[in-house]
Structure formats: structure tokens, C-alpha cells
Design a protein around this motif. Structure first.
Motif, short mmCIF file in Angstrom:
data_model
loop_
_atom_site.label_atom_id
_atom_site.label_comp_id
_atom_site.label_asym_id
_atom_site.label_seq_id
_atom_site.Cartn_x
_atom_site.Cartn_y
_atom_site.Cartn_z
N GLY A 70 3.33 -10.35 4.02
CA GLY A 70 2.15 -10.81 3.30
C GLY A 70 1.03 -9.79 3.27
N ILE A 71 1.20 -8.68 3.96
CA ILE A 71 0.14 -7.67 4.02
C ILE A 71 0.10 -6.89 2.70
CG2 ILE A 71 -0.57 -5.52 5.15
CD1 ILE A 71 0.76 -6.65 7.70
N SER A 72 -1.10 -6.75 2.12
CA SER A 72 -1.18 -6.01 0.86
C SER A 72 -1.82 -4.64 1.00
CB SER A 72 -1.88 -6.84 -0.21
OG SER A 72 -2.98 -7.53 0.30
N ALA A 73 -2.41 -4.32 2.16
CA ALA A 73 -2.95 -2.97 2.38
C ALA A 73 -3.21 -2.76 3.87
CB ALA A 73 -4.25 -2.77 1.60
N LEU A 74 -3.27 -1.48 4.27
CA LEU A 74 -3.56 -1.13 5.65
C LEU A 74 -4.82 -0.29 5.73
CD1 LEU A 74 0.08 -0.55 6.21
CD2 LEU A 74 -1.23 -1.57 8.06
N ALA A 75 -5.66 -0.59 6.72
CA ALA A 75 -6.85 0.22 6.98
C ALA A 75 -6.77 0.70 8.41
CB ALA A 75 -8.11 -0.61 6.77
N VAL A 76 -6.95 2.00 8.63
CA VAL A 76 -6.79 2.54 9.98
C VAL A 76 -7.90 3.55 10.29
CG1 VAL A 76 -5.20 4.38 9.23
CG2 VAL A 76 -5.15 3.59 11.60
N THR A 77 -8.36 3.52 11.54
CA THR A 77 -9.34 4.51 11.99
C THR A 77 -8.65 5.87 12.12
OG1 THR A 77 -10.38 2.79 13.31
CG2 THR A 77 -11.00 5.06 13.79
N TYR A 78 -9.19 6.89 11.42
CA TYR A 78 -8.58 8.23 11.54
C TYR A 78 -9.52 9.22 12.23
CZ TYR A 78 -11.07 9.91 7.34
OH TYR A 78 -12.04 10.30 6.44
N VAL A 90 -2.68 5.93 13.51
CA VAL A 90 -2.43 6.45 12.16
C VAL A 90 -0.92 6.49 11.87
CG1 VAL A 90 -2.61 8.50 10.68
CG2 VAL A 90 -4.62 7.68 11.94
N ALA A 91 -0.14 6.92 12.85
CA ALA A 91 1.31 6.97 12.64
C ALA A 91 1.87 5.56 12.43
CB ALA A 91 2.00 7.64 13.83
N PHE A 92 1.38 4.62 13.21
CA PHE A 92 1.83 3.24 13.07
C PHE A 92 1.49 2.70 11.68
CE2 PHE A 92 1.56 -1.33 13.52
CZ PHE A 92 2.61 -1.66 14.35
N ALA A 93 0.26 2.96 11.24
CA ALA A 93 -0.18 2.46 9.92
C ALA A 93 0.60 3.12 8.79
CB ALA A 93 -1.68 2.71 9.76
N LYS A 94 0.87 4.40 8.92
CA LYS A 94 1.65 5.09 7.88
C LYS A 94 3.05 4.50 7.80
CE LYS A 94 -0.47 9.68 7.85
NZ LYS A 94 -0.32 11.08 8.28
N GLN A 98 4.55 2.63 4.49
CA GLN A 98 5.79 3.06 3.81
C GLN A 98 6.80 1.93 3.75
OE1 GLN A 98 7.25 6.88 3.22
NE2 GLN A 98 5.43 6.25 2.11
N ALA A 99 6.97 1.27 4.88
CA ALA A 99 7.99 0.22 4.95
C ALA A 99 7.67 -0.93 4.01
CB ALA A 99 8.10 -0.29 6.39
N LEU A 100 6.38 -1.25 3.87
CA LEU A 100 5.98 -2.39 3.04
C LEU A 100 5.63 -1.97 1.62
CD1 LEU A 100 3.63 -4.17 5.65
CD2 LEU A 100 5.98 -4.81 5.07
N SER A 101 5.59 -0.65 1.37
CA SER A 101 5.17 -0.13 0.06
C SER A 101 3.80 -0.67 -0.35
CB SER A 101 6.19 -0.48 -1.03
OG SER A 101 7.41 0.13 -0.74
N VAL A 102 2.82 -0.57 0.58
CA VAL A 102 1.45 -1.01 0.27
C VAL A 102 0.51 0.16 0.55
CG1 VAL A 102 1.93 -3.43 0.80
CG2 VAL A 102 1.04 -1.93 2.60
N PRO A 103 -0.68 0.15 -0.09
CA PRO A 103 -1.60 1.27 0.11
C PRO A 103 -2.18 1.35 1.52
CG PRO A 103 -2.56 -0.38 -1.36
CD PRO A 103 -1.16 -0.80 -1.09
#
Lengths: 336, 139
Positions: A70-78, A90-94, A98-103
Motif C-alpha cells: 500500500g506504500i506509494s512513496a518513500l521519504a528518507v533522511t540522507y 538510505v539503503a533500506f529505503a532504496k 525498487q522492490a515496490l516500484s515507488v518514488p
């Protein structure tokens, strides 16, 4: 839009789920159970986060009643933060992006704090630019928030942060930990006129702060005051707290004068200080300047504020690709 | 060659830091011992200036580590608020001692076991007047 926020910039590991800008659930894991490593000391950087991040994300999704799909985007502290710690988030979010094909969108940790006040569903966002006084153990900043991703640093502490001044003052007075609440409690019955501590930077035509000289003034007062002339601990604590709060108010008023902006957010752990709140509230009423505070749990590091800042960036059409770097000394304003 | 110093102002403490930084080999680790307000962060401000860094150096007590320069040329580490050696290991502290950047550590006692043997140890003390500080090489 369902945004999963991830924050691993220092020693806490945090995740949050936001739907259309409204917080559904969030988790902050400060420390794992003592035996989480089975007695084996981790040998690789940031293993602390590596062990906590899956737990934080899973708990948050469960509480939000949200599936991974159900996630449509990821936001991560870089950035800014500790390199190894940021790298885990950052690696986890990337990977998830990729796996979910979301921005994926990268958020500056400071930027998260600037938006934290609007995690309160009862507080509508300000319209137009506003000032943010960020006062925590690690930072004392005044920002001008123009729009998502558009910020100007108007002033900052040149040495210690205000929260650090509280904490180290409490240590010098032997008041216990955490220092901020301990100092506030000790000051409650004190006379704040008994000891005249300096107000570094007060009255200057800029918005910078300095607290290291105040700490030193307390140190020397405690060392040098004659025993029969020394004020009580309550009076010393009250006088010291008043000096810190006077400095914060003076610099904030300077920022209002210099920027012409008349709406203010206050963020960070020190915003819980009662004297500061009293002074801000009466100033706000007198000057007709609205002042907003984040809910208490969002004053310290959390992923909800990262998700919200990320949401604003995504709404503005911004996102990062797989090349999103980690930047330990990231600065929103290019001032270090 | 850097010598023990008796400084009479924050500017002089910064100057002592700048002198030391200019003499350090790449990858050097410096441990600053001394109590609250004894001049450690002021000294690091001088070290940064001595390395030609223009960023403003602020206390890393709550952030634990600040790094300066891109790529990093100075790591400013502060163990005041996190005394657990295991936690520092978990945060990857040793990696900060394995680069060509200078690493300077305030409140280093908690992580003494991680410091390389060639670490430069300095002891900071208050002087007789509010602005005077004594800085001497220890060990």
C-alpha cells in the motif's frame, strides 16, 4: 498518497506512515534489549540500526493497518548525521523503493523539524513563509521557511546549543539527568534575579546565538562565589534558565524584525520548557504573532516529520533516484 | 613543534588548536581530556581553522559526531552523552579512525579501548582567571 518515512541519522531508528499528509502511525526505537546481540559486540558500522530498522518499519505498518504493497512513496533522511547510520536508512529505503516500484525522496533531517508543528491535525499549515525557531540539544537555529525545499538559515548558535546549555548547567549544579527538566524543576522556586548571568549576543542586529560563555559563567560562579555569599541552587538555576530563555526570545525578536515575517513555529526538545512557552505565549498575544509548537513526541527525532517533509517535496514534484547519496554534513543552507 | 600552552583568551586557545592541527599527520587521532567549559570545543574550532576549513564548528555533544569538509577532513567526536562503549562500536566509531581525516575526540575516556596507540592526548584545565586555560600533552 501513502508515504513511509525512515529516519536513522543518529542513534534512534524511526519509521512513520502518513496518508495524504496525515499521520497514521510512527515508531522510534532508541535501544534494543540489552541482549539483542547475544553478547556479541557488533563489529561493523551501524549494526545498531540494521538490527532495529526492520522492527521499526514492521511495527509502524502494523499499527497503521497498512500493507507494504500500500506504500506509494518513500521519504528518507540522507543527512546530516552519522555516515554509517544514514547509510542503513538510505539503503533500506532504496531497496524498498525498487522492490515496490515507488518514488523515493531524500529529506534533510533539519527540514523535518521545520515541518513538525503541522503533524498536529488541529494545526492548519501557515499560508506563506514563516519563521521556525529550532531549539534542541543539538541545534539552535532560526529558519525562514519559504516553501517545501526552500529554506534560509537566518541564525544559529556559534557554539553550544540551547538544550546543551540546559543539560550541562544541570550537570554543573548536580541536578541529575535529563538536564532540561531537572533544571526547570530546580528553578521553579528560585529567584531569577539573584545571579546576573550574561546574555550573549543579546541586542545585536543579527540572529545568531552563543551559549558557551553562559556555561562558563556558571562554572566560574560555582567555583568562585564565597560560600556565605553564594545563592541557593534554586536561585542559581532560575537565574541561569532566565538567561537562556532571554537569549532565545531576544534572537527570535531580532529575526522577526529583520525578516518582517509574523508567523512562528517552535520546534525541538527545548520547546517543552515552561518558561520559554510562557514567554512565547505572552509575546505572541502582545505582538499578535501566532506561535505553534509540535506535539511533544515530535520535538525529538522521529520519522513522522521526515515523512511530512517528504510529502511536501513529493507534492512539489520532487523526488530522488537510486543515486541519492548520504551526506553526513548536509546543510539546507550551505552554512555548514 | 606544538608545545604545552597557557592561553589567556578563547582566541589564544583557538590559535593553539590551529598550530597543533597544522603539525598533525594525515589520519591523526587527538583525544581532549578535561571538564566542562575547559576549552575543548574552542580548541577544535582552532584546529578546523588550522586545517583551512571554513565551516562553523559547533558542539557535537548531542549529534555525537560532526564531520567537516567534503570529502571529510575533520571528524569532531563527543562521547559526553553516550558513555557505552558497545554503542560506539555499533555506530562504527573505529571507521572514523581509519581514514586520512583528522579525528578529535572530546570526553574520550569511555572509548579509550578504541583509540589507536599513537593517539595524541591533551589535558585541559581551568586557569586562575575566567579566560585562562592550561593545555598540556598527556602521556
Amino acid at each position: 498518497m501513502t508515504v513511509l518515512g525512515i529516519e536513522t541519522s543518529c542513534d534512534d531508528t524511526a519509521a512513520a506512515v502518513l496518508v495524504d499528509g496525515h499521520l497514521q502511525a510512527h515508531t522510534v526505537i532508541t535501544q534494543l534489549d540489552h541482549d539483542a546481540y547475544g553478547g556479541i559486540v557488533p563489529e561493523v558500522a551501524a549494526r545498531l540500526h540494521e538490527r532495529k530498522i526492520v522492527t521499526a518499519v514492521r511495527q509502524t505498518l502494523d499499527r497503521a493497518g497498512c500493507e507494504l504493497s500500500g506504500i506509494s512513496a518513500l521519504a528518507v533522511t540522507y543527512g546530516p548525521g552519522l555516515a554509517g547510520a544514514l547509510a542503513v536508512g538510505v539503503a533500506f529505503a532504496k531497496g524498498l523503493s525498487q522492490a515496490l516500484s515507488v518514488p523515493l525522496v531524500g529529506v534533510d533531517h533539519m527540514e523535518g523539524h521545520l515541518w513538525a508543528s503541522f503533524l498536529d491535525p488541529l494545526q492548519a499549515p501557515f499560508s506563506g513563509p514563516f519563521l521556525c525557531l529550532l531549539v534542541s540539544g543539538g541545534h539552535t537555529h532560526i529558519w525562514r521557511v519559504n516553501a517545501a525545499g526552500d529554506y534560509d538559515l537566518l541564525g544559529r548558535s556559534r557554539d553550544d546549543a540551547a538544550g546543551e546549555a540546559f543539560d550541562k548547567g544541570a550537570r554543573l549544579l548536580d541536578l541529575g539527568y535529563p538536564g532540561g527538566p531537572a533544571l526547570q524543576a530546580a528553578a521553579a522556586d528560585g529567584n531569577d534575579q539573584k545571579v546576573r548571568f550574561p546574555r550573549p549576543m543579546a541586542g545585536t542586529e543579527h540572529c545568531d546565538f552563543s551559549f558557551s560563555g553562559l556555561k562558563t559563567a556558571l562554572l566560574y560562579y560555582l567555583r568562585d562565589a564565597a560560600p556565605d555569599a553564594r545563592a541557593t541552587d534554586a536561585d542559581i538555576a532560575a537565574s541561569y534558565q532566565a538567561a537562556i530563555v532571554d537569549c532565545l526570545m531576544d534572537r527570535l525578536q531580532s529575526a522577526v524584525r529583520l525578516s518582517g515575517l509574523r508567523q512562528v513555529c517552535v520546534a525541538g526538545g527545548v520547546s517543552a520548557n515552561l518558561l520559554l512557552r510562557q514567554r512565547l505565549d505572552s509575546w505572541s498575544g502582545r505582538e499578535q504573532i501566532p506561535v505553534r509548537y509540535p506535539p511533544q513526541e515530535f520535538c525529538t527525532d522521529n520519522a513522522a516529520m521526515i515523512a511530512l517533509a517528504g510529502y511536501h517535496r513529493l507534492q512539489a514534484g520532487q523526488s530522488a533516484g537510486m543515486e541519492l547519496p548520504i551526506v553526513p554534513n548536509l546543510s539546507l543552507a550551505g552554512r555548514g | 613543534m606544538w608545545q604545552d600552552a597557557r592561553t589567556d583568551s578563547p582566541a589564544a586557545t583557538r590559535q593553539a588548536g590551529a598550530q597543533l592541527a597544522a603539525e598533525l599527520p594525515p589520519g591523526a587521532v587527538v583525544a581532549l581530556h578535561g571538564g566542562l567549559g575547559s576549552g575543548k570545543t574552542t580548541f577544535v574550532q582552532g584546529m578546523a581553522a588550522g586545517l583551512g576549513l571554513e565551516e562553523e564548528i559547533t558542539s557535537p555533544t548531542f549529534a555525537l559526531i560532526h564531520e567537516y569538509g567534503r570529502p571529510a577532513r575533520l571528524f569532531h567526536i563527543d562521547c559526553y552523552r553516550e558513555p557505552s562503549l558497545d554503542r560506539w562500536v555499533g555506530l562504527g566509531l573505529s571507521e572514523y579512525f581509519a581514514t586520512d581525516a583528522i579525528a578529535v575526540v572530546e570526553w574520550p575516556e569511555a572509548i579509550a579501548a578504541l583509540l589507536p596507540p599513537e593517539t595524541v592526548h591533551l589535558q585541559f584545565e581551568l586557569g586562575a582567571t575566567p579566560d585562562e586555560r592550561l593545555i598540556r600533552r598527556a602521556r
